[in-house]
Write a protein that holds these residues in place. Structure first.
Motif, PDB file in Angstrom:
ATOM      1  N   THR A   1       1.141  -1.305  -0.152  1.00  0.00           N
ATOM      2  CA  THR A   1       0.265   0.083   0.497  1.00  0.00           C
ATOM      3  C   THR A   1       1.031   1.189  -0.430  1.00  0.00           C
ATOM      4  O   THR A   1       1.837   1.050   0.169  1.00  0.00           O
ATOM      5  N   SER A   2       0.269   2.368  -0.465  1.00  0.00           N
ATOM      6  CA  SER A   2       1.006   3.678  -0.330  1.00  0.00           C
ATOM      7  C   SER A   2       1.460   3.605   1.308  1.00  0.00           C
ATOM      8  O   SER A   2       2.885   4.569   1.401  1.00  0.00           O
ATOM      9  N   ASP A   3       1.149   3.713   2.358  1.00  0.00           N
ATOM     10  CA  ASP A   3       1.740   2.976   4.241  1.00  0.00           C
ATOM     11  C   ASP A   3       2.734   2.580   3.643  1.00  0.00           C
ATOM     12  O   ASP A   3       4.050   3.011   4.492  1.00  0.00           O
TER      13      ASP A   3
ATOM     14  N   ALA B   1       0.458   2.095  -5.855  1.00  0.00           N
ATOM     15  CA  ALA B   1       0.466   1.797  -5.011  1.00  0.00           C
ATOM     16  C   ALA B   1      -0.667   2.604  -4.040  1.00  0.00           C
ATOM     17  O   ALA B   1      -1.244   1.842  -3.113  1.00  0.00           O
ATOM     18  N   PHE B   2      -1.344   2.975  -4.805  1.00  0.00           N
ATOM     19  CA  PHE B   2      -2.479   4.228  -4.180  1.00  0.00           C
ATOM     20  C   PHE B   2      -3.366   3.095  -4.182  1.00  0.00           C
ATOM     21  O   PHE B   2      -4.695   2.877  -3.273  1.00  0.00           O
ATOM     22  N   ALA B   3      -3.541   2.118  -5.319  1.00  0.00           N
ATOM     23  CA  ALA B   3      -4.580   1.807  -5.272  1.00  0.00           C
ATOM     24  C   ALA B   3      -4.587   0.544  -5.043  1.00  0.00           C
ATOM     25  O   ALA B   3      -5.173  -0.743  -4.561  1.00  0.00           O
ATOM     26  N   GLN B   4      -3.503  -0.969  -4.293  1.00  0.00           N
ATOM     27  CA  GLN B   4      -2.826  -1.666  -3.534  1.00  0.00           C
ATOM     28  C   GLN B   4      -3.373  -1.675  -2.081  1.00  0.00           C
ATOM     29  O   GLN B   4      -3.336  -1.288  -1.395  1.00  0.00           O
TER      30      GLN B   4
ATOM     31  N   THR C   1      -3.887  -4.630  -1.054  1.00  0.00           N
ATOM     32  CA  THR C   1      -2.765  -5.944  -0.256  1.00  0.00           C
ATOM     33  C   THR C   1      -1.220  -5.615   0.771  1.00  0.00           C
ATOM     34  O   THR C   1      -0.908  -4.740  -0.070  1.00  0.00           O
ATOM     35  N   SER C   2      -1.636  -5.394   2.198  1.00  0.00           N
ATOM     36  CA  SER C   2      -0.171  -5.313   2.647  1.00  0.00           C
ATOM     37  C   SER C   2       0.943  -5.535   2.209  1.00  0.00           C
ATOM     38  O   SER C   2       0.925  -6.873   1.676  1.00  0.00           O
ATOM     39  N   GLY C   3       1.779  -4.953   2.202  1.00  0.00           N
ATOM     40  CA  GLY C   3       3.012  -5.151   1.984  1.00  0.00           C
ATOM     41  C   GLY C   3       4.082  -6.142   2.771  1.00  0.00           C
ATOM     42  O   GLY C   3       4.479  -7.414   2.113  1.00  0.00           O
ATOM     43  N   LEU C   4       3.156  -7.104   3.734  1.00  0.00           N
ATOM     44  CA  LEU C   4       3.428  -8.265   4.920  1.00  0.00           C
ATOM     45  C   LEU C   4       2.790  -9.532   4.083  1.00  0.00           C
ATOM     46  O   LEU C   4       3.097 -10.548   3.960  1.00  0.00           O
ATOM     47  N   ASP C   5       1.607  -8.980   3.658  1.00  0.00           N
ATOM     48  CA  ASP C   5       0.807 -10.536   2.869  1.00  0.00           C
ATOM     49  C   ASP C   5       2.369 -10.446   1.414  1.00  0.00           C
ATOM     50  O   ASP C   5       1.959 -12.106   1.384  1.00  0.00           O
ATOM     51  N   LEU C   6       2.197  -9.943   0.731  1.00  0.00           N
ATOM     52  CA  LEU C   6       2.962  -9.319  -0.188  1.00  0.00           C
ATOM     53  C   LEU C   6       4.655 -10.765  -0.513  1.00  0.00           C
ATOM     54  O   LEU C   6       4.546 -11.331  -0.934  1.00  0.00           O
ATOM     55  N   LEU C   7       4.874  -9.945   1.072  1.00  0.00           N
ATOM     56  CA  LEU C   7       6.246 -10.529   1.268  1.00  0.00           C
ATOM     57  C   LEU C   7       6.514 -11.888   1.285  1.00  0.00           C
ATOM     58  O   LEU C   7       6.958 -13.245   0.992  1.00  0.00           O
TER      59      LEU C   7
ATOM     60  N   ALA D   1       4.015 -13.874   0.703  1.00  0.00           N
ATOM     61  CA  ALA D   1       3.492 -14.736  -1.104  1.00  0.00           C
ATOM     62  C   ALA D   1       4.432 -14.914  -1.623  1.00  0.00           C
ATOM     63  O   ALA D   1       3.843 -15.629  -3.034  1.00  0.00           O
ATOM     64  N   GLY D   2       5.507 -14.276  -1.691  1.00  0.00           N
ATOM     65  CA  GLY D   2       6.431 -14.485  -2.541  1.00  0.00           C
ATOM     66  C   GLY D   2       6.826 -13.694  -3.922  1.00  0.00           C
ATOM     67  O   GLY D   2       7.552 -14.259  -4.511  1.00  0.00           O
ATOM     68  N   LYS D   3       5.723 -12.123  -3.571  1.00  0.00           N
ATOM     69  CA  LYS D   3       5.015 -11.771  -4.793  1.00  0.00           C
ATOM     70  C   LYS D   3       5.919  -9.620  -4.575  1.00  0.00           C
ATOM     71  O   LYS D   3       6.045  -9.366  -5.484  1.00  0.00           O
ATOM     72  N   SER D   4       6.998 -10.051  -3.204  1.00  0.00           N
ATOM     73  CA  SER D   4       7.297  -8.571  -3.350  1.00  0.00           C
ATOM     74  C   SER D   4       9.007  -8.846  -2.075  1.00  0.00           C
ATOM     75  O   SER D   4       8.147  -9.822  -1.585  1.00  0.00           O
ATOM     76  N   GLY D   5       9.468  -8.630  -2.871  1.00  0.00           N
ATOM     77  CA  GLY D   5      11.158  -8.568  -2.208  1.00  0.00           C
ATOM     78  C   GLY D   5      10.854  -7.581  -0.182  1.00  0.00           C
ATOM     79  O   GLY D   5      12.577  -7.832   0.231  1.00  0.00           O
ATOM     80  N   TYR D   6      10.235  -6.766  -0.212  1.00  0.00           N
ATOM     81  CA  TYR D   6      10.174  -6.101   0.916  1.00  0.00           C
ATOM     82  C   TYR D   6       8.550  -5.994   1.533  1.00  0.00           C
ATOM     83  O   TYR D   6       8.352  -5.406   1.580  1.00  0.00           O
ATOM     84  N   TYR D   7       9.795  -5.431   3.010  1.00  0.00           N
ATOM     85  CA  TYR D   7       7.927  -5.157   3.683  1.00  0.00           C
ATOM     86  C   TYR D   7       8.983  -3.788   5.057  1.00  0.00           C
ATOM     87  O   TYR D   7       9.740  -5.100   6.104  1.00  0.00           O
TER      88      TYR D   7
END
Length: 524
Positions: free
Chosen positions: A226-228, A293-296, A298-304, A306-312
């Motif tokens: 998210t933007s946050d 990011a404004f439209a996302q 799903t939290s960065g935690l869930d994306l991390l 799930a292997g879809k993000s490299g950072y949170y």
């Protein structure tokens, strides 16, 4: 805060000790007051005796009524039976518990304070300053502590006592452990190693790691959320400065022991802010930051996970569980902590967890004795934190293994005893060595900061703060997300918009309140 000897002079302390010893020879404690555990320590024979041998003959039996927050866990009765057995032997007291459910704190906590005859001890971090100032709690003097709480007296730092001061007086026995107030940026250490990315020591070092993910890991964003979540990444680059609720206009840093406050109206801080913004723009221009990011949602935690993000980025205390989760997937977790350039981490105010006492309790001194044992004596501490050894946990190679964790009938932090000295706790079996080592290193450089417990009263600046928040949304967020064309021009425009919205009035008011807050922490 004045040093302890300003609260109680050495001469008075010595006189009090003499009076205590004389009193012990001639008096038996009446039912309305506890007696000092030190009162019988005048001879070498009594000083070598156990608490039950030295105290119980002098102490009438009392029941201490405790009020905790939350709900009693399944094994609470069994644990408290063991606690009461020990307390009765040591100070001839037992505890009777009442719980206020979290959902009812707002209504039931004030009602309980309004009936001070019905309780002795209460969890104090619910509008602590306000309740203390209104006479809701018993004043605690250092003489009380020295007389009845030898373990607490030794374990509590001057800074911790300072946190508990309200208008020159103390109304809470604060926590004595360091509770880290640190944000941590988590990343995939296994991916960093896989692509030979240099070690990540600062938030700026994330750039090559993000680029490696973009170039080599299809289906994964370098960072997403998210933007946050993205703004938190920006905040990690502000070199340990933390802001009050006035959008980087008044910031503080744990290394500034003169309590210097700074913000975007000061060129020095504006330069730090601008430098962080330029890093974000560079990453955004390279496609390393999300465009949506404004439209996302799903939290960065869930994306991390799930292997879809490299950072949170989240609070450091989530490190242990997240590290365990990553290990279970065959991944390795890395972390970069939001500390000062010198590595100083901030700790939370010691009043975050603490107990206060009824202003008319008949068992005030005995309650002090009980808290001393419950929080600082290791066998009590372990009981209240983890339950009964052999029933709720076992020790395996120096680590604590939960026996029945699904669900745990006596979960850590689950029974409302949040003030126990966590510095005494062993690591859990699920803790990775990486987490243990990281926490140890942070605690070694962790520093209390008085203003971390200061809250801004916006009554006199309500209009200006509302205007500033509107400016922040329109002009600051794009800067922090890296989506402006010219960072220098955008920051200059932001500062001008802040000034027109009344920023100087807000800064002056917050600094005035902060100065008054610091003065209020001087013990009378």
């Amino acid at each position: 805060m004045s040093k302890k000897n300003k609260v109680l002079s050495v001469t008075v302390a010595l006189l009090l000790s003499v009076m205590m010893v004389l009193s012990a020879c001639t008096k038996k404690e009446n039912s309305n007051s506890g007696s000092s555990p030190a009162a019988e320590s005048s001879s070498s024979e009594s000083s070598n005796s156990s608490p039950s041998e030295t105290q119980k003959p002098q102490l009438d039996k009392v029941t201490l009524k405790f009020v905790l927050l939350g709900e009693a866990p399944k094994d609470n009765d069994a644990v408290m039976a063991e606690v009461n057995k020990k307390l009765e032997a040591d100070i001839n007291a037992t505890i009777e518990l009442t719980y206020i459910p979290f959902a009812d704190i707002g209504t039931k906590y004030p009602l309980i304070l309004a009936s001070p005859q019905d309780w002795d001890v209460i969890f104090g971090n619910v509008s602590y300053v306000s309740n203390a100032a209104k006479g809701g709690y018993h004043e605690i003097t250092m003489a009380d502590v020295e007389k009845n709480m030898p373990l607490t007296h030794k374990a509590t730092s001057e800074a911790m006592w300072t946190d508990a001061v309200v208008n020159g007086k103390i109304y809470m026995i604060p926590q004595t452990f360091k509770e880290l107030d640190v944000g941590t940026g988590f990343f995939r250490e296994d991916i960093r190693k896989k692509y030979n990315v240099p070690e990540i020591k600062t938030f700026k070092d994330l750039g090559p790691y993000f680029q490696a993910i973009k170039d080599n890991e299809p289906g994964m964003m370098p960072v997403d959320g998210t933007s946050d979540d993205i703004k938190n990444l920006f905040g990690g680059m502000l070199q340990g400065w933390s802001a009050f609720k006035v959008q980087n206009l008044v910031n503080f840093n744990p290394e500034n022991k003169d309590y210097k406050l700074t913000g975007l109206l000061d060129p020095e801080f504006a330069a730090i802010y601008t430098d962080a913004a330029k890093t974000m723009k560079d990453w955004a221009d390279k496609g390393l930051l999300p465009k949506n990011a404004f439209a996302q949602k799903t939290s960065g935690l869930d994306l991390l996970k799930a292997g879809k993000s490299g950072y949170y980025m989240t609070a450091f205390e989530n490190y242990a569980q997240l590290s365990s989760d990553m290990t279970a997937k065959g991944w390795e977790l890395g972390g970069i902590n939001n500390v000062t350039p010198n590595g100083t981490a901030m700790i939370r105010t010691a009043t975050g967890n603490g107990f206060s006492f009824s202003p008319i309790s008949k068992n005030y001194e005995r309650a002090l004795m009980a808290i001393d044992l419950l929080h600082q004596e290791p066998s009590y501490n372990m009981l209240l934190a983890f339950g009964i050894e052999g029933k709720n946990y076992n020790m395996v190679d120096g680590k604590l293994a939960i026996i029945n964790a699904d669900p745990n009938p006596y979960p850590m932090y689950g029974a409302g005893w949040w003030s126990n000295n966590r510095d005494q706790w062993p690591p859990l079996e699920s803790y990775t060595q990486q987490y243990i080592d990281t926490k140890k290193a942070l605690l070694e450089k962790a520093s209390p900061y008085l203003l971390n417990g200061f809250n801004v009263d916006e009554t006199n600046i309500k209009t200006e703060v509302a205007n500033i928040n509107n400016v922040y949304k329109q002009y600051a967020i794009p800067i922090e997300l890296g989506i402006v064309k010219d960072v220098d021009a955008a920051v200059a425009q932001l500062v001008e918009k802040y000034k027109k919205a009344g920023a100087q009035k807000v800064v002056d008011e917050v600094k005035r309140q902060a100065a008054d807050f610091i003065k209020s922490k001087q013990v009378k």
